[in-house]
Write a protein that holds these residues in place. Structure first.
Motif, PDB file in Angstrom:
ATOM      1  N   GLN A  25     -15.507  -3.730 -16.875  1.00  0.00           N
ATOM      2  CA  GLN A  25     -16.640  -3.915 -15.966  1.00  0.00           C
ATOM      3  C   GLN A  25     -16.215  -3.805 -14.504  1.00  0.00           C
ATOM      4  N   GLY A  26     -14.925  -3.568 -14.267  1.00  0.00           N
ATOM      5  CA  GLY A  26     -14.439  -3.346 -12.909  1.00  0.00           C
ATOM      6  C   GLY A  26     -13.791  -4.532 -12.242  1.00  0.00           C
ATOM      7  N   TYR A  27     -13.618  -5.633 -12.978  1.00  0.00           N
ATOM      8  CA  TYR A  27     -12.978  -6.811 -12.391  1.00  0.00           C
ATOM      9  C   TYR A  27     -11.457  -6.669 -12.410  1.00  0.00           C
ATOM     10  N   ASN A  28     -10.817  -7.045 -11.308  1.00  0.00           N
ATOM     11  CA  ASN A  28      -9.382  -7.231 -11.318  1.00  0.00           C
ATOM     12  C   ASN A  28      -9.090  -8.492 -12.142  1.00  0.00           C
ATOM     13  N   LEU A  29      -7.901  -8.549 -12.748  1.00  0.00           N
ATOM     14  CA  LEU A  29      -7.613  -9.623 -13.696  1.00  0.00           C
ATOM     15  C   LEU A  29      -6.360 -10.411 -13.328  1.00  0.00           C
ATOM     16  N   VAL A  30      -6.467 -11.734 -13.497  1.00  0.00           N
ATOM     17  CA  VAL A  30      -5.297 -12.599 -13.567  1.00  0.00           C
ATOM     18  C   VAL A  30      -5.207 -13.055 -15.017  1.00  0.00           C
ATOM     19  N   LEU A  31      -4.143 -12.654 -15.702  1.00  0.00           N
ATOM     20  CA  LEU A  31      -3.971 -12.942 -17.118  1.00  0.00           C
ATOM     21  C   LEU A  31      -3.045 -14.134 -17.288  1.00  0.00           C
ATOM     22  N   HIS A  32      -3.598 -15.239 -17.760  1.00  0.00           N
ATOM     23  CA  HIS A  32      -2.767 -16.417 -18.007  1.00  0.00           C
ATOM     24  C   HIS A  32      -2.148 -16.357 -19.399  1.00  0.00           C
ATOM     25  N   TYR A  33      -0.907 -16.802 -19.479  1.00  0.00           N
ATOM     26  CA  TYR A  33      -0.240 -16.965 -20.769  1.00  0.00           C
ATOM     27  C   TYR A  33       0.729 -18.131 -20.650  1.00  0.00           C
ATOM     28  N   ASN A  34       1.171 -18.640 -21.792  1.00  0.00           N
ATOM     29  CA  ASN A  34       2.183 -19.691 -21.788  1.00  0.00           C
ATOM     30  C   ASN A  34       3.532 -19.100 -22.175  1.00  0.00           C
ATOM     31  N   SER A  35       3.703 -18.808 -23.465  1.00  0.00           N
ATOM     32  CA  SER A  35       4.988 -18.276 -23.937  1.00  0.00           C
ATOM     33  C   SER A  35       4.902 -16.831 -24.410  1.00  0.00           C
ATOM     34  N   SER A  36       3.683 -16.316 -24.562  1.00  0.00           N
ATOM     35  CA  SER A  36       3.508 -14.967 -25.130  1.00  0.00           C
ATOM     36  C   SER A  36       3.599 -13.893 -24.053  1.00  0.00           C
ATOM     37  N   VAL A  37       4.747 -13.815 -23.386  1.00  0.00           N
ATOM     38  CA  VAL A  37       4.871 -12.869 -22.275  1.00  0.00           C
ATOM     39  C   VAL A  37       4.775 -11.421 -22.754  1.00  0.00           C
ATOM     40  N   GLU A  38       5.337 -11.111 -23.920  1.00  0.00           N
ATOM     41  CA  GLU A  38       5.277  -9.733 -24.418  1.00  0.00           C
ATOM     42  C   GLU A  38       3.840  -9.324 -24.737  1.00  0.00           C
ATOM     43  N   LYS A  39       3.084 -10.232 -25.364  1.00  0.00           N
ATOM     44  CA  LYS A  39       1.680  -9.943 -25.660  1.00  0.00           C
ATOM     45  C   LYS A  39       0.882  -9.793 -24.362  1.00  0.00           C
ATOM     46  N   ALA A  40       1.157 -10.669 -23.394  1.00  0.00           N
ATOM     47  CA  ALA A  40       0.446 -10.599 -22.112  1.00  0.00           C
ATOM     48  C   ALA A  40       0.741  -9.287 -21.406  1.00  0.00           C
ATOM     49  N   GLN A  41       1.987  -8.837 -21.474  1.00  0.00           N
ATOM     50  CA  GLN A  41       2.358  -7.572 -20.843  1.00  0.00           C
ATOM     51  C   GLN A  41       1.649  -6.400 -21.513  1.00  0.00           C
ATOM     52  N   LYS A  42       1.486  -6.476 -22.836  1.00  0.00           N
ATOM     53  CA  LYS A  42       0.771  -5.411 -23.552  1.00  0.00           C
ATOM     54  C   LYS A  42      -0.695  -5.373 -23.147  1.00  0.00           C
ATOM     55  N   VAL A  43      -1.299  -6.559 -22.949  1.00  0.00           N
ATOM     56  CA  VAL A  43      -2.687  -6.596 -22.480  1.00  0.00           C
ATOM     57  C   VAL A  43      -2.771  -5.994 -21.081  1.00  0.00           C
ATOM     58  N   LYS A  44      -1.825  -6.340 -20.240  1.00  0.00           N
ATOM     59  CA  LYS A  44      -1.787  -5.782 -18.882  1.00  0.00           C
ATOM     60  C   LYS A  44      -1.678  -4.259 -18.927  1.00  0.00           C
ATOM     61  N   ASP A  45      -0.766  -3.763 -19.763  1.00  0.00           N
ATOM     62  CA  ASP A  45      -0.579  -2.314 -19.867  1.00  0.00           C
ATOM     63  C   ASP A  45      -1.850  -1.635 -20.365  1.00  0.00           C
ATOM     64  N   GLU A  46      -2.530  -2.274 -21.330  1.00  0.00           N
ATOM     65  CA  GLU A  46      -3.768  -1.697 -21.860  1.00  0.00           C
ATOM     66  C   GLU A  46      -4.835  -1.632 -20.775  1.00  0.00           C
TER      67      GLU A  46
END
Length: 239
Positions: A25-46
């Motif tokens: 929808q065009g929003y910039n994102l701040v993605l919070h995570y605790n320990s799942s840094v690899e999963k968070a990075q994959k979401v960021k890349d997507e």
């Protein structure tokens, strides 16, 4: 100053889906995570691979520790990041009942599922002052029978806090909640587990992430809507 959406628990499941939807929808994102840094990075890349160029920041916070959210938000603001949407999606979901002794699980569930959204809401209001808050609760907050006693208590508190904060923070901040039902199976279960449970609800079927995202979008689009809980549950809360 650029506007962002902050989604807690955004590395997986509903949080991930909401984050990707908001990016579309065009929003910039701040993605919070605790320990799942690899999963968070994959979401960021997507998100970064989407055609509508948006910016993404990763934010690691352990919700079981004491956190100064006012300071965290102030530091984001100093980086020209203005949070416009706060989605409290991070949850801990563990079975419990009256036979369980001690308060360790109670403290954990209350801290992750209620205390942190409570503190994030107050910090959001203090630092940014305007916007939208969406709290994820659970369809079972409407009931008084559960095999997840501590979890449901924490979500019931978050439901009531949604209404209180909607009144206190109006008119500059709208606060609403979404109560999912049979959307995603718990860890270790599959869709057949949900389909079996669906026999006991009015619509006798299960939902999907698309239904949750429709609810998110409705809340954001509806300027005359606050303090409400949208039950995306096939009528489960009614029976």
């Amino acid at each position: 100053m650029k506007n962002y959406a902050l989604v807690t628990g955004s590395a997986d499941r509903i949080g991930k889906a909401v984050a990707i939807h908001l990016a579309k929808q065009g929003y910039n994102l701040v993605l919070h995570y605790n320990s799942s840094v690899e999963k968070a990075q994959k979401v960021k890349d997507e998100i970064l691979s989407l055609p509508n160029s948006v910016e993404v920041e990763l934010l690691q916070i352990n919700f079981l520790k004491d956190n100064d959210f006012d300071q965290i938000f102030t530091e984001l603001k100093e980086k020209e990041i203005s949070i416009e949407i706060l989605v409290n999606c991070a949850s801990d979901f563990i079975p419990s009942n009256f036979k369980d002794q001690g308060s360790a699980l109670f403290d954990k569930e209350m801290t992750i599922n209620f205390k942190n959204p409570y503190l994030l809401t107050k910090a959001f209001a203090n630092v940014f002052g305007t916007g939208n808050i969406i709290n994820f609760v659970d369809t079972k907050v409407a009931k008084n029978s559960t095999v997840h006693l501590d979890y449901i208590l924490s979500k019931k508190l978050l439901k009531d806090f949604t209404g209180i904060s909607a009144v206190e923070l109006a008119p500059n901040i709208r606060v609403n909640g979404i109560a999912p039902g049979l959307i995603l199976p718990p860890e270790g279960k599959d869709e057949s587990y949900l389909l079996n449970l669906a026999e006991n609800i009015p619509l006798k079927t299960i939902g999907n992430l698309e239904e949750i995202l429709k609810a998110v979008q409705f809340i954001l689009d509806s300027k005359f809507f606050t303090g409400q809980i949208l039950y995306i549950d096939g009528g489960e809360h009614l029976v």
